[in-house]
Scaffold this motif. Structure first.
Motif, PDB file in Angstrom:
ATOM      1  N   LEU A   1      -4.603 -12.309 -13.725  1.00 57.26           N
ATOM      2  CA  LEU A   1      -5.737 -11.498 -14.141  1.00 57.26           C
ATOM      3  C   LEU A   1      -6.195 -10.622 -12.981  1.00 57.26           C
ATOM      4  CD1 LEU A   1      -7.804 -14.292 -15.952  1.00 57.26           C
ATOM      5  CD2 LEU A   1      -5.960 -12.904 -16.867  1.00 57.26           C
ATOM      6  N   PRO A   2      -7.041  -9.635 -13.227  1.00 60.26           N
ATOM      7  CA  PRO A   2      -7.529  -8.806 -12.109  1.00 60.26           C
ATOM      8  C   PRO A   2      -8.198  -9.622 -11.005  1.00 60.26           C
ATOM      9  CG  PRO A   2      -8.009  -7.729 -14.190  1.00 60.26           C
ATOM     10  CD  PRO A   2      -7.466  -9.090 -14.528  1.00 60.26           C
ATOM     11  N   GLU A   3      -8.855 -10.734 -11.387  1.00 57.60           N
ATOM     12  CA  GLU A   3      -9.559 -11.538 -10.385  1.00 57.60           C
ATOM     13  C   GLU A   3      -8.720 -12.653  -9.804  1.00 57.60           C
ATOM     14  OE1 GLU A   3     -10.712 -13.215 -14.483  1.00 57.60           O
ATOM     15  OE2 GLU A   3     -10.267 -11.258 -13.588  1.00 57.60           O
ATOM     16  N   GLY A   4      -7.472 -12.813 -10.283  1.00 53.78           N
ATOM     17  CA  GLY A   4      -6.600 -13.847  -9.737  1.00 53.78           C
ATOM     18  C   GLY A   4      -5.912 -14.629 -10.840  1.00 53.78           C
ATOM     19  N   GLU A   5      -5.243 -15.722 -10.453  1.00 55.69           N
ATOM     20  CA  GLU A   5      -4.509 -16.547 -11.404  1.00 55.69           C
ATOM     21  C   GLU A   5      -5.377 -17.683 -11.927  1.00 55.69           C
ATOM     22  OE1 GLU A   5      -0.730 -18.267 -10.626  1.00 55.69           O
ATOM     23  OE2 GLU A   5       0.156 -16.436  -9.853  1.00 55.69           O
ATOM     24  N   ARG A   6      -5.294 -17.945 -13.240  1.00 58.06           N
ATOM     25  CA  ARG A   6      -5.904 -19.143 -13.816  1.00 58.06           C
ATOM     26  C   ARG A   6      -5.323 -19.400 -15.201  1.00 58.06           C
ATOM     27  NH1 ARG A   6     -10.546 -17.903 -17.186  1.00 58.06           N
ATOM     28  NH2 ARG A   6     -11.140 -15.694 -17.035  1.00 58.06           N
TER      29      ARG A   6
ATOM     30  N   ILE B   1       4.944 -13.590  -0.651  1.00 58.40           N
ATOM     31  CA  ILE B   1       3.946 -12.696  -1.246  1.00 58.40           C
ATOM     32  C   ILE B   1       3.691 -13.150  -2.684  1.00 58.40           C
ATOM     33  CG2 ILE B   1       3.488 -10.313  -1.957  1.00 58.40           C
ATOM     34  CD1 ILE B   1       5.378  -9.461   0.357  1.00 58.40           C
ATOM     35  N   PRO B   2       2.439 -13.316  -3.091  1.00 61.06           N
ATOM     36  CA  PRO B   2       2.159 -13.863  -4.420  1.00 61.06           C
ATOM     37  C   PRO B   2       2.474 -12.901  -5.553  1.00 61.06           C
ATOM     38  CG  PRO B   2       0.111 -13.285  -3.308  1.00 61.06           C
ATOM     39  CD  PRO B   2       1.213 -13.127  -2.292  1.00 61.06           C
ATOM     40  N   LEU B   3       2.698 -13.480  -6.725  1.00 58.60           N
ATOM     41  CA  LEU B   3       3.011 -12.695  -7.918  1.00 58.60           C
ATOM     42  C   LEU B   3       1.876 -11.739  -8.269  1.00 58.60           C
ATOM     43  CD1 LEU B   3       5.051 -12.212 -10.199  1.00 58.60           C
ATOM     44  CD2 LEU B   3       4.059 -14.178 -11.404  1.00 58.60           C
ATOM     45  N   ALA B   4       0.650 -12.123  -7.992  1.00 58.14           N
ATOM     46  CA  ALA B   4      -0.490 -11.250  -8.291  1.00 58.14           C
ATOM     47  C   ALA B   4      -0.381  -9.918  -7.556  1.00 58.14           C
ATOM     48  CB  ALA B   4      -1.797 -11.944  -7.918  1.00 58.14           C
ATOM     49  N   ASP B   5       0.160  -9.916  -6.349  1.00 55.97           N
ATOM     50  CA  ASP B   5       0.342  -8.657  -5.617  1.00 55.97           C
ATOM     51  C   ASP B   5       1.376  -7.769  -6.311  1.00 55.97           C
ATOM     52  OD1 ASP B   5      -1.491  -9.545  -3.802  1.00 55.97           O
ATOM     53  OD2 ASP B   5      -0.098  -9.737  -2.119  1.00 55.97           O
ATOM     54  N   VAL B   6       2.452  -8.382  -6.787  1.00 55.61           N
ATOM     55  CA  VAL B   6       3.481  -7.616  -7.495  1.00 55.61           C
ATOM     56  C   VAL B   6       2.882  -6.975  -8.747  1.00 55.61           C
ATOM     57  CG1 VAL B   6       5.686  -7.787  -8.722  1.00 55.61           C
ATOM     58  CG2 VAL B   6       5.344  -9.050  -6.571  1.00 55.61           C
ATOM     59  N   VAL B   7       2.057  -7.710  -9.471  1.00 56.06           N
ATOM     60  CA  VAL B   7       1.411  -7.162 -10.665  1.00 56.06           C
ATOM     61  C   VAL B   7       0.496  -6.004 -10.289  1.00 56.06           C
ATOM     62  CG1 VAL B   7      -0.263  -7.687 -12.490  1.00 56.06           C
ATOM     63  CG2 VAL B   7       1.604  -9.281 -12.009  1.00 56.06           C
ATOM     64  N   ARG B   8      -0.233  -6.139  -9.209  1.00 52.91           N
ATOM     65  CA  ARG B   8      -1.108  -5.040  -8.784  1.00 52.91           C
ATOM     66  C   ARG B   8      -0.297  -3.785  -8.479  1.00 52.91           C
ATOM     67  NH1 ARG B   8      -3.060  -7.286  -4.755  1.00 52.91           N
ATOM     68  NH2 ARG B   8      -2.210  -6.110  -3.000  1.00 52.91           N
ATOM     69  N   TRP B   9       0.841  -3.946  -7.790  1.00 56.93           N
ATOM     70  CA  TRP B   9       1.662  -2.794  -7.410  1.00 56.93           C
ATOM     71  C   TRP B   9       2.392  -2.180  -8.605  1.00 56.93           C
ATOM     72  CZ3 TRP B   9       4.392  -6.329  -3.351  1.00 56.93           C
ATOM     73  CH2 TRP B   9       3.517  -6.584  -2.279  1.00 56.93           C
TER      74      TRP B   9
END
Length: 437
Positions: free
Chosen positions: A12-17, A348-356
């Motif tokens: 999610l935009p605020e992180g993983e949950r 590098i976390p998956l959340a960064d890949v999603v952001r990019w």
């Protein structure tokens, strides 16, 4: 269809949950707790992560005119197979190029009814079409692509300094965006011409100084005009300090790089392996690692494929001549697992890949309904198994030539939904700066 998908891991935009994503009429209506669901919920497997559909803002579809290279049907099928639910088509390599409103209408008519992903369009900025920029903007293109040197196709000529400034001056009047292929023709003309199978010779023919010189010109023009600009497919880490400085002083400039620059290194490219040829070229390992660091530090904003295929004969695979082969890398379907494999190896976390690869390209392209799992966004969702290994084999691109062939990757896209519907047909829409047709 009112789809509810839940996953113990969701980006999610605020992180993983752990969440349940509720959708209605193709839009996300709520993101609730994992157990707050109706009876007809889709529950992802324990090894799957729920991602927003990716946005690839740099795709050469080539239809009409060079449909034998790639077309809307094959490109969008490859996209959704790779978790990409929205692509933005580049204005060149198709005939006519998207440099007039009439040409945009031609391309939209050709695409209509054969797309499996949503498709938006870039316009083109070429000599003599300044009067077309505002009309194209009003017709719904997301921005304008230009070249600062020969594009490789005669129907899409480059802008000189006067043309660049004229285009930017016009774009500044309506906050339009210019995206630029930034290599300096003069620097390349002074370098040794490429020929034969030597990759080192090809690399020397397009030195990093060519990117740095052109980017410096782009920064100066953006500073003087106040127009927004974007550097496509950055390969040369030597340009990062000037980009960082320009951004710090408030110049409105953003930057992208591509999976092939984050994966391969010049030292590893075999001589004669023209499937690796692209412009700017894949540079040495030091550049690759510096690009990763720049992504993590925020100096590079996004990662997009620059999917630019051609027919196998134009790659001259039998001859292996880097001087004469067409430059471009096919990677649309594999971009997510390629980038995730590199990110995972570097912690590098998956959340960064999603952001990019989702949030930032959607923002660049002015597509506010895309790029995130959040209420009000399109219900574009991907079930991704980040730890599963696979080997690149048959792909859905029209032509199978890719330097990723046979490469072992982490991460498999198992299911993709576009606006809450499974992507098993031609349910894509044509977008006008985020508004479906």
């Amino acid at each position: 269809m009112n789809l509810v998908v839940r996953s113990r891991r969701a980006v999610l935009p605020e992180g993983e949950r752990a969440v349940a994503v509720h959708t209605e009429a193709g839009r996300i209506t709520a993101v609730t707790g994992f157990d707050d669901v109706p009876a007809n919920v889709v529950t992802l497997a324990d090894d799957e992560v729920l991602l927003p559909g990716l946005v690839d803002s740099h795709v050469h579809v080539n239809e009409p005119g060079r449909t034998e290279w790639e077309g809307f049907a094959t490109a969008t099928r490859a996209a959704v197979a790779g978790g990409v639910t929205t692509i933005v088509d580049m204005p060149l390599n198709s005939i006519p190029p998207t440099t007039t409103v009439d040409a945009l209408h031609v391309k939209r008519e050709v695409a209509k009814g054969q797309v499996s992903a949503d498709v938006a369009f870039w316009g083109g900025a070429v000599p003599g079409n300044v009067d077309q920029l505002r009309p194209l903007h009003e017709a719904g293109v997301v921005g304008f692509k230009c070249f600062l040197l020969d594009s490789g196709v005669p129907e899409f000529p480059p802008l000189d300094d006067a043309g660049l400034r004229a285009a930017l001056t016009e774009l500044a009047t309506f906050d339009g965006l210019l995206i630029a292929h930034a290599e300096d023709a003069g620097v390349i003309a002074a370098a040794p011409a490429p020929h034969g199978p030597s990759y080192a010779g090809f690399l020397a023919s397009r030195p990093g100084a060519a990117e740095e010189s052109a980017i410096a010109r782009l920064i100066e023009a953006a500073r003087d005009t106040g127009a927004r600009v974007h550097v496509v497919h950055l390969a040369d880490a030597g340009a990062l300090p000037m980009l960082r400085a320009a951004r710090a002083e408030g110049v409105p400039i953003t930057v992208e790089t591509c999976p092939h620059y984050l994966t391969f290194a010049a030292e590893e490219v075999p001589d004669g392996a023209t499937s690796y040829k692209c412009c700017p070229p894949i540079r040495e390992e030091a550049h690759r690692e510096a690009l990763w660091a720049a992504l993590v530090n925020g100096d590079i904003d996004l990662v997009v494929s620059d999917h630019s295929p051609c027919t196998p004969d134009l790659k001259l695979l039998d001859e292996g001549d880097f001087g004469r082969a067409w430059g471009g890398i096919a990677s649309l379907q594999v971009a997510l697992p390629v980038v995730w494999s590199g990110a995972r190896a570097r912690g590098i976390p998956l959340a960064d890949v999603v952001r990019w690869m989702a949030e930032a390209p959607a923002r660049l392209s002015g597509l506010p309904a895309k790029g995130a799992i959040a209420p009000g966004r399109d219900a574009d969702l991907v079930a991704f198994a980040p730890e599963e290994r696979w080997t690149v084999g048959e792909l859905r691109h029209r032509n199978p030539v890719t330097p990723y062939a046979g490469r072992s990757l982490r991460g498999v896209v198992r299911r993709t939904w576009l606006r809450g519907e499974p992507t098993d047909g031609e349910g894509g829409r044509l977008l006008r700066r985020g508004v479906p047709e």
